[in-house]
Design a protein around this motif. Structure first.
Motif, PDB file in Angstrom:
ATOM      1  N   ARG A  40    -100.338  -6.567 -59.615  1.00  0.00           N
ATOM      2  CA  ARG A  40     -98.941  -6.981 -59.778  1.00  0.00           C
ATOM      3  C   ARG A  40     -98.335  -6.451 -61.068  1.00  0.00           C
ATOM      4  O   ARG A  40     -97.127  -6.243 -61.180  1.00  0.00           O
ATOM      5  CB  ARG A  40     -98.847  -8.518 -59.760  1.00  0.00           C
ATOM      6  N   GLN A  41     -99.178  -6.216 -62.058  1.00  0.00           N
ATOM      7  CA  GLN A  41     -98.656  -5.739 -63.348  1.00  0.00           C
ATOM      8  C   GLN A  41     -98.356  -4.246 -63.363  1.00  0.00           C
ATOM      9  O   GLN A  41     -97.676  -3.760 -64.259  1.00  0.00           O
ATOM     10  CB  GLN A  41     -99.669  -6.060 -64.449  1.00  0.00           C
ATOM     11  N   LYS A  42     -98.893  -3.537 -62.365  1.00  0.00           N
ATOM     12  CA  LYS A  42     -98.780  -2.061 -62.389  1.00  0.00           C
ATOM     13  C   LYS A  42     -97.452  -1.593 -61.792  1.00  0.00           C
ATOM     14  O   LYS A  42     -96.681  -2.364 -61.282  1.00  0.00           O
ATOM     15  CB  LYS A  42     -99.929  -1.460 -61.561  1.00  0.00           C
ATOM     16  N   GLY A  48     -91.412  -3.108 -71.260  1.00  0.00           N
ATOM     17  CA  GLY A  48     -92.392  -3.272 -72.339  1.00  0.00           C
ATOM     18  C   GLY A  48     -93.301  -4.485 -72.191  1.00  0.00           C
ATOM     19  O   GLY A  48     -94.408  -4.505 -72.739  1.00  0.00           O
ATOM     20  N   ARG A  49     -92.850  -5.474 -71.446  1.00  0.00           N
ATOM     21  CA  ARG A  49     -93.622  -6.727 -71.376  1.00  0.00           C
ATOM     22  C   ARG A  49     -95.024  -6.516 -70.799  1.00  0.00           C
ATOM     23  O   ARG A  49     -95.991  -7.157 -71.236  1.00  0.00           O
ATOM     24  CB  ARG A  49     -92.849  -7.739 -70.519  1.00  0.00           C
ATOM     25  N   MET A  50     -95.120  -5.638 -69.824  1.00  0.00           N
ATOM     26  CA  MET A  50     -96.412  -5.467 -69.164  1.00  0.00           C
ATOM     27  C   MET A  50     -97.474  -4.838 -70.074  1.00  0.00           C
ATOM     28  O   MET A  50     -98.663  -4.916 -69.812  1.00  0.00           O
ATOM     29  CB  MET A  50     -96.267  -4.670 -67.864  1.00  0.00           C
ATOM     30  N   ARG A  80     -99.398 -13.945 -73.151  1.00  0.00           N
ATOM     31  CA  ARG A  80     -99.739 -13.427 -74.488  1.00  0.00           C
ATOM     32  C   ARG A  80     -98.507 -13.286 -75.366  1.00  0.00           C
ATOM     33  O   ARG A  80     -98.574 -13.377 -76.581  1.00  0.00           O
ATOM     34  CB  ARG A  80    -100.423 -12.066 -74.348  1.00  0.00           C
ATOM     35  N   ASP A  81     -97.349 -13.029 -74.710  1.00  0.00           N
ATOM     36  CA  ASP A  81     -96.104 -12.828 -75.458  1.00  0.00           C
ATOM     37  C   ASP A  81     -95.644 -14.111 -76.167  1.00  0.00           C
ATOM     38  O   ASP A  81     -94.786 -14.053 -77.048  1.00  0.00           O
ATOM     39  CB  ASP A  81     -95.012 -12.347 -74.473  1.00  0.00           C
ATOM     40  N   PHE A  82     -96.227 -15.259 -75.796  1.00  0.00           N
ATOM     41  CA  PHE A  82     -95.806 -16.537 -76.390  1.00  0.00           C
ATOM     42  C   PHE A  82     -95.895 -16.510 -77.911  1.00  0.00           C
ATOM     43  O   PHE A  82     -95.067 -17.108 -78.603  1.00  0.00           O
ATOM     44  CB  PHE A  82     -96.640 -17.697 -75.827  1.00  0.00           C
ATOM     45  N   ARG A 337     -84.845  -7.677 -72.689  1.00  0.00           N
ATOM     46  CA  ARG A 337     -85.849  -6.674 -72.315  1.00  0.00           C
ATOM     47  C   ARG A 337     -86.175  -6.871 -70.831  1.00  0.00           C
ATOM     48  O   ARG A 337     -86.299  -8.002 -70.360  1.00  0.00           O
ATOM     49  CB  ARG A 337     -87.103  -6.893 -73.165  1.00  0.00           C
ATOM     50  N   SER A 338     -86.295  -5.790 -70.081  1.00  0.00           N
ATOM     51  CA  SER A 338     -86.554  -5.946 -68.646  1.00  0.00           C
ATOM     52  C   SER A 338     -87.145  -4.671 -68.053  1.00  0.00           C
ATOM     53  O   SER A 338     -87.426  -3.709 -68.773  1.00  0.00           O
ATOM     54  CB  SER A 338     -85.258  -6.332 -67.926  1.00  0.00           C
TER      55      SER A 338
END
Ligand code: EPS
Length: 388
Positions: A40-42, A48-50, A80-82, A337-338
């Motif tokens: 799902r992340q690919k 940038g979030r991924m 992790r972005d938290f 960011r998106s």
């Protein structure tokens, strides 16, 4: 009944799924769930979030020594972005001053209706939950549910049918495993190298212009027995449930089953899948599969085919006209960011959402509290259908 809830904000500490109604005795491979989360992340077109996240599920309840025990299954994924949002996403009232209040709603997003409905001042209170980050837990739940039906030979695959103006061909007569292998290697989850090049060029052009791209994904499920779902009540019809589950995904605007809207344009004689009988296998057969594997809200036993249309993402780097919530002055939508295009990820999300609904219908049909009981019910039913 197999069901699940998710919780968690996009930039909060964690995302959670609680899955209720899973029977006992099923072996659960956490690595397979994590593989779906990684799928799902690919995809080309992500933002940038991924690069920050590495989604991995942690089991908090319901699984012991690799097997379900019948209790609610809780899965947690860390954001992790938290760590970059700790103060801005704090639950502590002392940190209120840290918020940079978002006041310019983005057309197409939940922003405007959300603040009006919930009487909120900061659009972030809406966008954090409306974010497609939530689909992480739908994939986790769906990937878990897939493992409840895969022992019975059910396979589910999602891939990209088109992105923007480019449609991708699927090689004729290709098997599901081979299609899975090829689309997995593709940067945009297609089985058509020429289309892949065109799609990547379109994503690049879009990015340059601060724009976004939508697309259509297709999900195929094979190995389903006849008769999942039911014709007797509106909320038991499997096609209706699939449409609800898929339309509830962020950015989805349409769902088609089988040839979908095209069915409205052809004559009945061209559309309906004629019936045959294979005496040696003692099973009814079809000469075509325009229905996409459902008739009367039930599976026909033929492969299920569902198409899902996703609109382009509503966060634009060249934003559209909007109004500031505080001043009511003309403005443009807020820039967050998106991604430019998340359709390759959407294929994995739709795949696992379909897997969950199929597992739910499967558990209803063969209902039991354990793998042994469900297996007996399943085998007995297959005998019944064969001996009909
Ligand atoms: C999203 C905006 C972006 C995407 C996000 C969905 O998040 P951020 O603002 O943190 O960069 O990355 O997707 C995910 C985080 C994800 O895991 O898919 C949105 O507004 O929906």
């Amino acid at each position: 009944m197999l069901r699940f809830l998710t919780a968690g904000e996009s930039h909060g500490p964690e995302l959670v799924a609680v899955i209720e109604g899973a029977p006992a005795g099923f072996e659960i491979d956490l690595a397979a769930i994590n593989q779906d989360l990684a799928r799902r992340q690919k995809g080309y077109g992500r933002g940038g979030r991924m690069a920050i996240e590495r989604d991995e599920a942690r089991v908090v309840s319901g699984i012991r020594f690799g097997r379900t025990i019948g209790s609610p299954v809780t899965l947690i994924v860390e954001n992790r972005d938290f760590k970059n949002w700790e103060k801005r996403m704090s639950a502590n009232p002392a940190d209120r001053g840290e918020a940079k209040v978002v006041t310019r709603p983005r057309p197409g997003h939940a922003d405007l209706a959300g603040v009006l409905k919930y009487n909120l001042e900061d659009i972030r209170d809406v966008l954090e939950r409306a974010s497609a980050r939530e689909t992480t837990m739908r994939v986790a739940a769906g990937s878990f549910a897939r493992q409840l039906i895969s022992p019975f030979g059910v396979k589910v695959l999602g891939y990209v049918a088109s992105i923007g103006s480019t449609a991708a061909r699927v090689p004729p007569n290709i098997g599901l495993d081979e299609l899975a292998r090829i689309t997995e290697e593709s940067q945009v989850r297609v089985a058509d190298a020429e289309a892949e090049r065109a799609i990547i060029a379109e994503i690049d052009a879009c990015k340059k212009e601060g724009d976004t791209l939508g697309g259509v994904v297709e999900v195929i499920a094979a190995g389903l027995p006849v008769g999942l779902g039911s014709h007797v009540q509106w909320d038991r019809k499997l096609d209706g449930r699939l449409a609800q589950a898929l339309l509830s995904l962020q950015a989805v605007k349409g769902v088609e089953i089988g040839i979908g809207f095209q069915a409205a344009r052809v004559r009945g004689s061209e559309l309906h899948d004629e019936i045959g009988y294979d005496a040696s296998a003692r099973r009814f057969t079809r000469h075509s599969n325009n229905s996409g594997g459902t008739e009367g809200g039930m599976t026909t036993g033929e492969p299920m085919r569902v198409r899902v249309a996703f609109k382009p993402l509503s966060t634009l780097m060249r934003p559209l006209k909007s109004v500031d919530l505080k001043t009511k002055a003309e403005a443009v939508g807020a820039i967050e960011r998106s991604d430019v295009c998340a359709i390759p990820a959407a294929a994995v999300i739709a795949e696992t959402v379909v897997a969950f609904e199929l597992a739910r219908a499967f558990m209803e049909k063969f209902g039991g509290d354990s793998l042994a009981e469900i297996t007996r019910n399943y085998r007995g039913y297959l005998d019944q259908v064969r001996d009909y």
